[in-house]
Scaffold this motif. Structure first.
Motif, PDB file in Angstrom:
ATOM      1  N   ARG A 199       0.831  -1.217   0.000  1.00  0.00           N
ATOM      2  CA  ARG A 199       0.000   0.000   0.000  1.00  0.00           C
ATOM      3  C   ARG A 199       0.864   1.265   0.000  1.00  0.00           C
ATOM      4  NH1 ARG A 199      -3.774  -1.180   4.238  1.00  0.00           N
ATOM      5  NH2 ARG A 199      -4.805  -2.577   2.776  1.00  0.00           N
ATOM      6  N   ALA A 200       2.045   1.144   0.578  1.00  0.00           N
ATOM      7  CA  ALA A 200       2.965   2.289   0.606  1.00  0.00           C
ATOM      8  C   ALA A 200       3.434   2.669  -0.796  1.00  0.00           C
ATOM      9  CB  ALA A 200       4.161   1.958   1.472  1.00  0.00           C
ATOM     10  N   LEU A 201       3.202   1.775  -1.760  1.00  0.00           N
ATOM     11  CA  LEU A 201       3.642   2.058  -3.137  1.00  0.00           C
ATOM     12  C   LEU A 201       2.597   2.818  -3.949  1.00  0.00           C
ATOM     13  CD1 LEU A 201       5.210  -1.421  -3.910  1.00  0.00           C
ATOM     14  CD2 LEU A 201       6.437   0.692  -3.422  1.00  0.00           C
ATOM     15  N   ARG A 202       1.438   3.079  -3.326  1.00  0.00           N
ATOM     16  CA  ARG A 202       0.440   3.880  -4.050  1.00  0.00           C
ATOM     17  C   ARG A 202       0.984   5.275  -4.261  1.00  0.00           C
ATOM     18  NH1 ARG A 202      -5.256   2.413  -1.131  1.00  0.00           N
ATOM     19  NH2 ARG A 202      -5.374   0.311  -1.923  1.00  0.00           N
ATOM     20  N   TYR A 203       0.728   5.778  -5.436  1.00  0.00           N
ATOM     21  CA  TYR A 203       1.277   7.097  -5.759  1.00  0.00           C
ATOM     22  C   TYR A 203       0.433   8.208  -5.151  1.00  0.00           C
ATOM     23  CZ  TYR A 203       2.665  11.157  -8.422  1.00  0.00           C
ATOM     24  OH  TYR A 203       3.090  12.403  -8.776  1.00  0.00           O
ATOM     25  N   GLU A 204       1.100   9.082  -4.448  1.00  0.00           N
ATOM     26  CA  GLU A 204       0.475  10.299  -3.917  1.00  0.00           C
ATOM     27  C   GLU A 204       1.307  11.472  -4.431  1.00  0.00           C
ATOM     28  OE1 GLU A 204      -2.074  11.468  -2.072  1.00  0.00           O
ATOM     29  OE2 GLU A 204      -2.984   9.482  -2.073  1.00  0.00           O
ATOM     30  N   PRO A 205       0.735  12.397  -5.176  1.00  0.00           N
ATOM     31  CA  PRO A 205       1.552  13.494  -5.710  1.00  0.00           C
ATOM     32  C   PRO A 205       2.102  14.388  -4.600  1.00  0.00           C
ATOM     33  CG  PRO A 205      -0.776  13.849  -6.184  1.00  0.00           C
ATOM     34  CD  PRO A 205      -0.671  12.495  -5.570  1.00  0.00           C
TER      35      PRO A 205
END
Lengths: 217, 99
Positions: free
Chosen positions: B15-21
């Protein structure tokens, strides 16, 4: 001495589990992507958007843009390109909304559009340099955070080392937490092929995470 | 533990690999760009293209129908031409039997 070491490792394992749990909770609060694909809310907005209502379409955009952007980034791995592709996907979605079948889920439909656009952009080779993602993790304990960070990095490296479609399927399943049926709609692959890709990804991950555990011990 | 369960156990870390701008305005910018593009009134060229598309499709359909019809008519004419002598021959036969 042996008891002390085993106590220590048990405490460390419990702390690692706590960090993972905190990370998951934090992500759920911050992000609506863990929620189901908003089928009910989407249905009314899709019908209104079909009638040319731009505000209804904007609601769909706002509801799905986080995951759409993340999927695009996972393929092109560049913030600028991912943003452009997300915008383009939603504009195309609006143009094609008339052909959208009632009863279909909007989420996988728009994710499919952005996936195709991103894969096309990779094929054309017109893109900016790729970027690395620095995972946001709670800093409860530095060593635990480092351990979770290296685990996320290993997962990312394993996904990146897979062939393109296998990597895409693994990312949609692991990172975006989508179900097999949703991944099938997005990629156009059969559920059997998706299971086969995931099995391959699991073997690769086991191998890479095994190496990581060996390094740590 | 099957493949799915095994992989699902890694979702927490993944889940830490989800992209957040990094830029918090990214989402507003995307929504604003999409809004401006879908609310923009169509240009003259787009209106012309929208009008031309069904006209072209109708003309293409009419051409196909005309071609197929002329081919069917030509085939029917050929059949008439080849069957006429047989009828004549048959009538001749009947006449001969009656004789």
């Amino acid at each position: 001495m042996t008891i002390a070491v085993s106590e220590l490792s048990r405490t460390s394992a419990a702390a690692a589990a706590l960090v993972t749990l905190l990370s998951a909770l934090q992500a759920m609060v911050r992000d609506d992507r863990t929620a189901p694909l908003h089928a009910e809310e989407d249905r009314a907005d899709v019908e209104a958007a079909k009638g040319g209502d731009p505000q209804a379409y904007e609601s769909l955009v706002r509801r799905h843009m986080r995951r759409t952007l993340s999927i695009a980034w996972g393929i092109v791995r560049n913030a600028h390109d991912a943003e452009d592709l997300t915008q383009e996907a939603f504009i195309r979605g609006f143009e094609k909304i008339g052909s959208f079948r009632s009863g279909e889920a909007f989420g996988p439909w728009i994710y499919r559009i952005v996936t195709n656009l991103a894969l096309d952009s990779l094929r054309r080779g017109k893109r900016h340099p790729t970027e690395e993602l620095s995972p946001e993790l709670p800093s409860a304990s530095r060593s635990d955070a480092r351990s979770s960070e290296s685990m996320a990095a290993q997962i990312d490296a394993a996904i990146e080392s897979l062939p393109q479609m296998q990597g895409l399927v693994a990312r949609l399943f692991l990172v975006e937490e989508l179900a097999h049926g949703e991944i099938a709609l997005i990629t156009g692959l059969s559920e059997g092929t998706i299971r086969s890709h995931l099995s391959h990804a699991r073997r690769k991950l086991q191998q890479m995470l095994g190496e990581l555990r060996e390094e740590e011990s | 533990m099957n493949d799915d369960d095994d992989l699902k156990s890694l979702r927490g870390a993944a889940r830490a690999l989800r992209y957040e701008p990094d830029d918090p305005l990214t989402y507003d910018r995307i929504a604003a760009t999409v809004r401006s593009r879908i609310e923009r009134p169509p240009s003259l060229m787009e209106l012309f293209a929208a009008w031309l598309r069904p006209v072209t499709a109708a003309m293409a359909a009419a051409t196909v129908i005309a071609t197929v019809s002329s081919m069917v008519l030509a085939t029917a004419d050929d059949e008439v031409a080849t069957t006429t002598p047989e009828i004549a021959l048959l009538m001749e036969d009947i006449y001969r039997v009656a004789e």
